[in-house]
Design a protein around this motif. Structure first.
Motif, PDB file in Angstrom:
ATOM      1  N   TYR A   1      -7.362  -1.558  -3.518  1.00  0.00           N
ATOM      2  CA  TYR A   1      -6.739  -0.974  -2.246  1.00  0.00           C
ATOM      3  C   TYR A   1      -7.629  -1.464  -0.950  1.00  0.00           C
ATOM      4  O   TYR A   1      -7.123  -1.979   0.034  1.00  0.00           O
ATOM      5  CB  TYR A   1      -6.941   0.471  -2.463  1.00  0.00           C
ATOM      6  CG  TYR A   1      -6.441   1.340  -0.858  1.00  0.00           C
ATOM      7  CD1 TYR A   1      -5.008   1.377  -0.795  1.00  0.00           C
ATOM      8  CD2 TYR A   1      -7.239   1.791   0.136  1.00  0.00           C
ATOM      9  CE1 TYR A   1      -4.664   2.011   0.302  1.00  0.00           C
ATOM     10  CE2 TYR A   1      -6.900   2.475   1.213  1.00  0.00           C
ATOM     11  CZ  TYR A   1      -5.730   2.560   1.250  1.00  0.00           C
ATOM     12  OH  TYR A   1      -5.204   3.196   2.576  1.00  0.00           O
TER      13      TYR A   1
ATOM     14  N   THR B   1       0.774  -1.357   0.059  1.00  0.00           N
ATOM     15  CA  THR B   1       0.004   0.016  -0.112  1.00  0.00           C
ATOM     16  C   THR B   1       0.843   1.265  -0.047  1.00  0.00           C
ATOM     17  O   THR B   1       0.552   2.262  -0.327  1.00  0.00           O
ATOM     18  CB  THR B   1      -1.033  -0.088   1.421  1.00  0.00           C
ATOM     19  OG1 THR B   1      -0.117  -0.286   2.363  1.00  0.00           O
ATOM     20  CG2 THR B   1      -1.821  -1.279   1.167  1.00  0.00           C
TER      21      THR B   1
ATOM     22  N   THR C   1       3.272   0.837  -3.680  1.00  0.00           N
ATOM     23  CA  THR C   1       2.354   1.094  -4.969  1.00  0.00           C
ATOM     24  C   THR C   1       1.272   2.022  -5.001  1.00  0.00           C
ATOM     25  O   THR C   1       0.044   1.411  -4.463  1.00  0.00           O
ATOM     26  CB  THR C   1       2.106  -0.285  -5.551  1.00  0.00           C
ATOM     27  OG1 THR C   1       3.266  -1.049  -5.551  1.00  0.00           O
ATOM     28  CG2 THR C   1       1.512  -0.344  -6.890  1.00  0.00           C
ATOM     29  N   PRO C   2       1.259   3.323  -4.721  1.00  0.00           N
ATOM     30  CA  PRO C   2       0.290   4.060  -4.319  1.00  0.00           C
ATOM     31  C   PRO C   2      -1.156   4.198  -5.680  1.00  0.00           C
ATOM     32  O   PRO C   2      -1.971   4.866  -5.200  1.00  0.00           O
ATOM     33  CB  PRO C   2       0.947   5.446  -4.439  1.00  0.00           C
ATOM     34  CG  PRO C   2       2.016   5.471  -5.382  1.00  0.00           C
ATOM     35  CD  PRO C   2       2.441   3.896  -5.293  1.00  0.00           C
ATOM     36  N   LYS C   3      -0.839   3.489  -6.810  1.00  0.00           N
ATOM     37  CA  LYS C   3      -1.751   3.880  -7.604  1.00  0.00           C
ATOM     38  C   LYS C   3      -2.817   2.600  -7.837  1.00  0.00           C
ATOM     39  O   LYS C   3      -2.924   2.286  -8.971  1.00  0.00           O
ATOM     40  CB  LYS C   3      -1.087   4.151  -9.081  1.00  0.00           C
ATOM     41  CG  LYS C   3      -0.173   5.374  -9.306  1.00  0.00           C
ATOM     42  CD  LYS C   3       0.370   5.533 -10.402  1.00  0.00           C
ATOM     43  CE  LYS C   3       1.154   6.667 -10.636  1.00  0.00           C
ATOM     44  NZ  LYS C   3       1.919   7.053 -11.960  1.00  0.00           N
ATOM     45  N   PHE C   4      -3.001   2.210  -6.805  1.00  0.00           N
ATOM     46  CA  PHE C   4      -4.020   0.883  -6.987  1.00  0.00           C
ATOM     47  C   PHE C   4      -5.491   1.540  -6.944  1.00  0.00           C
ATOM     48  O   PHE C   4      -5.800   2.583  -6.660  1.00  0.00           O
ATOM     49  CB  PHE C   4      -4.087   0.306  -5.287  1.00  0.00           C
ATOM     50  CG  PHE C   4      -3.105  -0.743  -4.925  1.00  0.00           C
ATOM     51  CD1 PHE C   4      -2.599  -1.769  -5.787  1.00  0.00           C
ATOM     52  CD2 PHE C   4      -2.293  -0.188  -4.089  1.00  0.00           C
ATOM     53  CE1 PHE C   4      -1.745  -2.371  -5.674  1.00  0.00           C
ATOM     54  CE2 PHE C   4      -1.307  -1.316  -3.632  1.00  0.00           C
ATOM     55  CZ  PHE C   4      -0.743  -2.215  -4.558  1.00  0.00           C
ATOM     56  N   LYS C   5      -6.225   0.663  -8.091  1.00  0.00           N
ATOM     57  CA  LYS C   5      -7.732   1.057  -7.910  1.00  0.00           C
ATOM     58  C   LYS C   5      -8.198   0.803  -6.808  1.00  0.00           C
ATOM     59  O   LYS C   5      -7.737  -0.009  -5.719  1.00  0.00           O
ATOM     60  CB  LYS C   5      -8.230  -0.130  -9.143  1.00  0.00           C
ATOM     61  CG  LYS C   5      -7.813  -0.148 -10.283  1.00  0.00           C
ATOM     62  CD  LYS C   5      -8.179  -1.112 -11.051  1.00  0.00           C
ATOM     63  CE  LYS C   5      -7.785  -1.282 -12.472  1.00  0.00           C
ATOM     64  NZ  LYS C   5      -8.237  -2.447 -13.341  1.00  0.00           N
ATOM     65  N   ARG C   6      -9.420   1.499  -6.484  1.00  0.00           N
ATOM     66  CA  ARG C   6     -10.030   1.516  -5.065  1.00  0.00           C
ATOM     67  C   ARG C   6     -10.517   0.289  -4.629  1.00  0.00           C
ATOM     68  O   ARG C   6     -10.290  -0.235  -3.611  1.00  0.00           O
ATOM     69  CB  ARG C   6     -11.565   2.413  -5.221  1.00  0.00           C
ATOM     70  CG  ARG C   6     -12.154   2.263  -4.006  1.00  0.00           C
ATOM     71  CD  ARG C   6     -13.476   3.165  -4.036  1.00  0.00           C
ATOM     72  NE  ARG C   6     -14.092   3.270  -2.801  1.00  0.00           N
ATOM     73  CZ  ARG C   6     -13.868   3.543  -1.530  1.00  0.00           C
ATOM     74  NH1 ARG C   6     -12.673   4.316  -1.398  1.00  0.00           N
ATOM     75  NH2 ARG C   6     -14.565   3.420  -0.571  1.00  0.00           N
TER      76      ARG C   6
END
Length: 204
Positions: free
Chosen positions: A100, A89, A92-97
């Motif tokens: 996440y 988390t 890799t800050p660009k996770f889909k909601r």
């Protein structure tokens, strides 16, 4: 529980097992005992592989040593995977909601798994000192319940990544790690059950 505390617990309990032996086990005999006992597990090859490194700490024909060591390994690996998933988390800050939220849920249930396995390690040690059948069976029932719940927690984490919409890379990374821990925990539960069955018949 912090990682350093988990590592300390693993080392302490490993030393306790070693010191409780009246003599250093014969490596060959311990290996044979491990191989034979692991045949009752769902993943025998993995069981042998994970336990063989601790063969010198497992007394020949001592099912408690075997189950205790299996639980310690499961605890350490569950903690390691929890930390790994938590780091995703941050790295890799660009996770889909949806990804996440699945990861957050996974971290929570894996944390529960770690707590339950830690409880199981302590309770199994107490069970080994029980002098009455009722006391032994009560403590072993606790261990079996907690390890089963820990295994459920681990599979619940995987359920969150079962949808096709989940990112492939994330799913593969987490699934690979958690599946391994779930298999190790499953094997530990089988060895706990084996110890409980064999020990219970020895009581009058």
């Amino acid at each position: 529980m912090e990682l350093k505390n988990t590592i300390f617990l693993v080392i302490l309990l490993s030393i306790t097992i070693l010191q409780s032996s009246s003599a250093t086990p014969n490596r060959s005999e311990s290996d044979q005992f491990i191989v034979s006992s692991c045949q009752t597990t769902q993943y025998p090859s993995l069981c042998v592989h994970t336990l063989s490194a601790y063969a010198t700490k497992i007394r020949h024909n001592n099912d408690q040593d075997l189950a205790q060591t299996a639980l310690i390994i499961s605890l350490a690996r569950a903690k390691s995977v929890t930390i790994f998933v938590a780091k995703l988390t941050k790295e890799t800050p660009k996770f889909k909601r949806r990804e996440y939220l699945a990861i957050k849920d996974c971290i929570e249930v894996l944390g529960n798994s770690v707590d339950r396995l830690a409880q199981s390690v302590k309770e199994l040690a107490r069970a080994g000192h029980a002098v009455a059948s009722e006391d032994f069976m009560w403590k072993m029932s606790n261990v079996q319940t907690w390890v089963s719940a820990a295994l459920t927690d681990e599979t619940t984490c995987l359920d969150g990544f079962s949808e096709r919409a989940m990112g492939g890379k994330v799913k593969r990374l987490i699934r690979y790690k958690v599946v391994h821990v779930a298999q190790v925990t499953s094997n530990a539960l089988a060895l706990v059950n084996q110890f409980a069955e064999k020990r219970s018949v020895k009581f009058p």
